[in-house]
Design an enzyme around this catalytic site. Sequence first.
Site, PDB file in Angstrom:
ATOM      1  N   HIS B 113       0.823  -1.218   0.000  1.00 56.82           N
ATOM      2  CA  HIS B 113       0.000   0.000   0.000  1.00 56.82           C
ATOM      3  C   HIS B 113       0.851   1.258   0.000  1.00 56.82           C
ATOM      4  O   HIS B 113       2.018   1.244   0.394  1.00 56.82           O
ATOM      5  CB  HIS B 113      -1.004  -0.001   1.155  1.00 56.82           C
ATOM      6  CG  HIS B 113      -0.440   0.375   2.487  1.00 56.82           C
ATOM      7  ND1 HIS B 113      -0.300   1.679   2.899  1.00 56.82           N
ATOM      8  CD2 HIS B 113       0.007  -0.388   3.522  1.00 56.82           C
ATOM      9  CE1 HIS B 113       0.207   1.696   4.122  1.00 56.82           C
ATOM     10  NE2 HIS B 113       0.410   0.460   4.523  1.00 56.82           N
ATOM     11  N   CYS B 114       0.247   2.331  -0.487  1.00 52.26           N
ATOM     12  CA  CYS B 114       0.860   3.659  -0.397  1.00 52.26           C
ATOM     13  C   CYS B 114      -0.200   4.540   0.266  1.00 52.26           C
ATOM     14  O   CYS B 114      -0.724   4.155   1.308  1.00 52.26           O
ATOM     15  CB  CYS B 114       1.287   4.160  -1.775  1.00 52.26           C
ATOM     16  SG  CYS B 114      -0.010   4.078  -3.040  1.00 52.26           S
ATOM     17  N   LYS B 115      -0.516   5.673  -0.320  1.00 46.95           N
ATOM     18  CA  LYS B 115      -1.509   6.565   0.287  1.00 46.95           C
ATOM     19  C   LYS B 115      -2.913   6.244  -0.268  1.00 46.95           C
ATOM     20  O   LYS B 115      -3.824   5.951   0.487  1.00 46.95           O
ATOM     21  CB  LYS B 115      -1.125   8.022  -0.039  1.00 46.95           C
ATOM     22  CG  LYS B 115      -1.972   9.065   0.617  1.00 46.95           C
ATOM     23  CD  LYS B 115      -1.438   9.511   1.957  1.00 46.95           C
ATOM     24  CE  LYS B 115      -2.335  10.601   2.563  1.00 46.95           C
ATOM     25  NZ  LYS B 115      -2.255  10.634   4.017  1.00 46.95           N
TER      26      LYS B 115
END
Lengths: 193, 193
Positions: B113-115
């Site tokens: 995941h990132c943002k």
Amino acid sequence: MILEQVDEEGAAGLVAPPANFGMVDAGVYRSGFPDAASLGFLRGLRLRSVVYLCPEPYPEANAAFLEAEGIRLFQFGIERTKLQDPYVSIPVDAIVGALRVLLDVRNHPVLIHCKRGKHRTGCLVGCFRKLQNWCLSSVFEEYHRYAAGKSRLSDLRFIESFDVTCLRDCMLRLIYRYHDCLQKSKRLQYDVR
Amino acid sequence: MILEQVDEEGAAGLVAPPANFGMVDAGVYRSGFPDAASLGFLRGLRLRSVVYLCPEPYPEANAAFLEAEGIRLFQFGIERTKLQDPYVSIPVDAIVGALRVLLDVRNHPVLIHCKRGKHRTGCLVGCFRKLQNWCLSSVFEEYHRYAAGKSRLSDLRFIESFDVTCLRDCMLRLIYRYHDCLQKSKRLQYDVR
């Protein structure tokens, strides 16, 4: 699966998944109608069954592929919903029948598909998510993602109003049968020893 | 997994996956930043690791969750690409490092995941698909689906130009190590008997 694919295809041969392809859960995939170019990719998934949601007969090339690979076809013919009639309803029986197939792990790996993998497939996966206790906003988010700007209010209404309690019994029966299977295979192992 | 979730959550408790959640492959998931509401859902995935693609420190609540669940955090800090600068480049080293984590099945199940789960995660998954020999049009289709109308040309260029040959060696080493592991565990079994 990752390593196997590289092993089989090597560095050179590219694979083309069907349009709108995605993984729903372990052993459950979704897509639009698989064209000839995607059959090689599908072979790599080692499918045991296909849940086909259109009323039209399965095209000969696809049927031949299923037969050659020993893949079982489950067809639940759902008419294409018309955009201009937001109150046309998806047949509940077809969705319940398809869910029963999905819930039975003996049919896995299974590919769900309709024509575009957006509306009929989106409804079935949405009901499947409700069975998995996903909250409705997450179910809708996933529906929208695969509908790619073509979401239909009638589909969202169908998913929201779909009553999963009728399938809980089916799931419990499956759980018991599954546990029973496990116990039997364990007993068999003990017998061999 | 399907049956387990129902078993654990029962009919009453709904679960909320993180935003933009999806399954990439067996044992590999992707999403936007997991908020507090989604930790219960993530617990059900029985993750072994998280690949986190932002440079910011991991928030305390999420770090505490990982620690409590025994989940290992792999952080590859990639700056957010700016929409106004289409030529800013994703660091290749970070993507290669993250891919090495993904390819090692001992880290599975893993959540990337990132943002927002759109651009950085989309680039990593895109490169992962190239390693799986997906044709570029299918890789891009999937990228667009999760970018939900926010696709970035710079990301597409990065994925297209990413050279997977540097990772083929890594994959082969992993295959050998994996086979070796299997053989060792077999030998161990024989020793015990």
